[in-house]
Design a protein around this motif. Structure first.
Motif, short mmCIF file in Angstrom:
data_model
loop_
_atom_site.label_atom_id
_atom_site.label_comp_id
_atom_site.label_asym_id
_atom_site.label_seq_id
_atom_site.Cartn_x
_atom_site.Cartn_y
_atom_site.Cartn_z
N CYS A 46 3.53 -13.79 14.28
CA CYS A 46 3.29 -14.14 12.63
C CYS A 46 3.87 -13.03 11.85
CB CYS A 46 2.03 -14.45 12.56
SG CYS A 46 0.85 -13.03 12.59
N ASN A 47 4.38 -12.04 12.36
CA ASN A 47 4.90 -10.77 11.57
C ASN A 47 3.80 -9.79 11.15
OD1 ASN A 47 7.70 -10.42 11.48
ND2 ASN A 47 7.89 -11.00 9.10
N GLY A 48 2.81 -10.05 11.31
CA GLY A 48 1.38 -8.97 11.03
C GLY A 48 1.85 -7.70 11.81
N CYS A 49 1.94 -7.75 13.02
CA CYS A 49 2.34 -6.76 13.98
C CYS A 49 3.60 -6.00 13.54
CB CYS A 49 2.39 -7.07 15.23
SG CYS A 49 0.78 -7.76 15.83
N GLU A 50 4.68 -6.57 13.14
CA GLU A 50 5.69 -5.96 12.70
C GLU A 50 5.64 -4.95 11.48
OE1 GLU A 50 5.69 -9.07 13.90
OE2 GLU A 50 7.05 -8.67 15.53
N ILE A 51 4.96 -5.60 10.66
CA ILE A 51 4.45 -4.88 9.31
C ILE A 51 3.79 -3.37 9.85
CG2 ILE A 51 3.29 -4.69 7.15
CD1 ILE A 51 3.54 -7.93 7.12
N GLU A 52 2.82 -3.49 10.68
CA GLU A 52 2.02 -2.44 11.06
C GLU A 52 3.05 -1.54 11.77
OE1 GLU A 52 -0.95 -1.96 9.78
OE2 GLU A 52 -0.72 -4.12 8.72
N ILE A 53 3.96 -1.99 12.30
CA ILE A 53 5.01 -1.07 13.37
C ILE A 53 5.72 -0.30 12.13
CG2 ILE A 53 6.88 -0.84 14.70
CD1 ILE A 53 5.56 -3.20 16.44
N ALA A 54 6.17 -1.25 11.24
CA ALA A 54 6.93 -0.46 10.12
C ALA A 54 6.24 0.50 9.37
CB ALA A 54 7.50 -1.58 8.94
#
Length: 160
Positions: A46-54
């Motif tokens: 859902c892109n939530g994890c990508e935001i946290e990785i960034a």
């Protein structure tokens, strides 16, 4: 001048590193020699994890100071950070990405969706969890996991 001084005094960039994560480093960590090249793969999240990785690689948490660096090609990567449940359209690209990585390699499943499909379990387009498609070496639970958990996992991998 007073404003600049205040920013400098309260900035988190100059803080000491947090203590080493609990537990021993996995045996795979000794293969990498203290630094790893990381390739991120969104397998249908859902892109939530990508935001946290960034955020984990941003200036506040700065995962690079622990020896983890993002790369654009799986051929340059030691570690694959995989997020989301694996969709039917991403199952084969994920297998090819992991196969393109040189040995030794690690796959890290980031988030609950990567571990057990999370909210997407039973979805018509979901192939399964990351572990159902490729072997997983390390997991980071959470929906989404915070940047500090992601950095702790990368520190475990690098042994720093």
């Amino acid at each position: 001048m007073g404003l600049l001084r205040k920013i400098r005094d309260t900035g988190r960039v100059a803080e000491d590193a947090p203590p080493r994560p609990e537990g021993e480093s996995p045996p795979e960590a000794q293969k990498f020699g203290g630094s790893v090249q990381v390739r991120c793969v969104d397998a249908g999240s859902c892109n939530g994890c990508e935001i946290e990785i960034a955020a984990a690689f941003g200036p506040v948490y700065d995962a690079e100071r622990y020896g983890a660096r993002l790369v654009a090609s799986p051929r340059h990567a030691d570690v694959a950070l995989v997020t989301g449940p694996v969709t039917r359209n991403m199952a084969e690209p994920l297998r090819r990405t992991v196969a393109a990585m040189p040995e030794p390699r690690m796959v890290v499943a980031i988030g609950d969706c990567a571990l057990n499909c999370g909210e997407f379990v039973g979805g018509y387009g979901v192939e399964g969890a990351v572990g159902d498609v490729v072997p997983v070496d390390l997991v980071v639970p959470g929906c989404p996991p915070g940047p500090q958990e992601i950095v702790a996992a990368l520190r475990t991998v690098t042994g720093r």
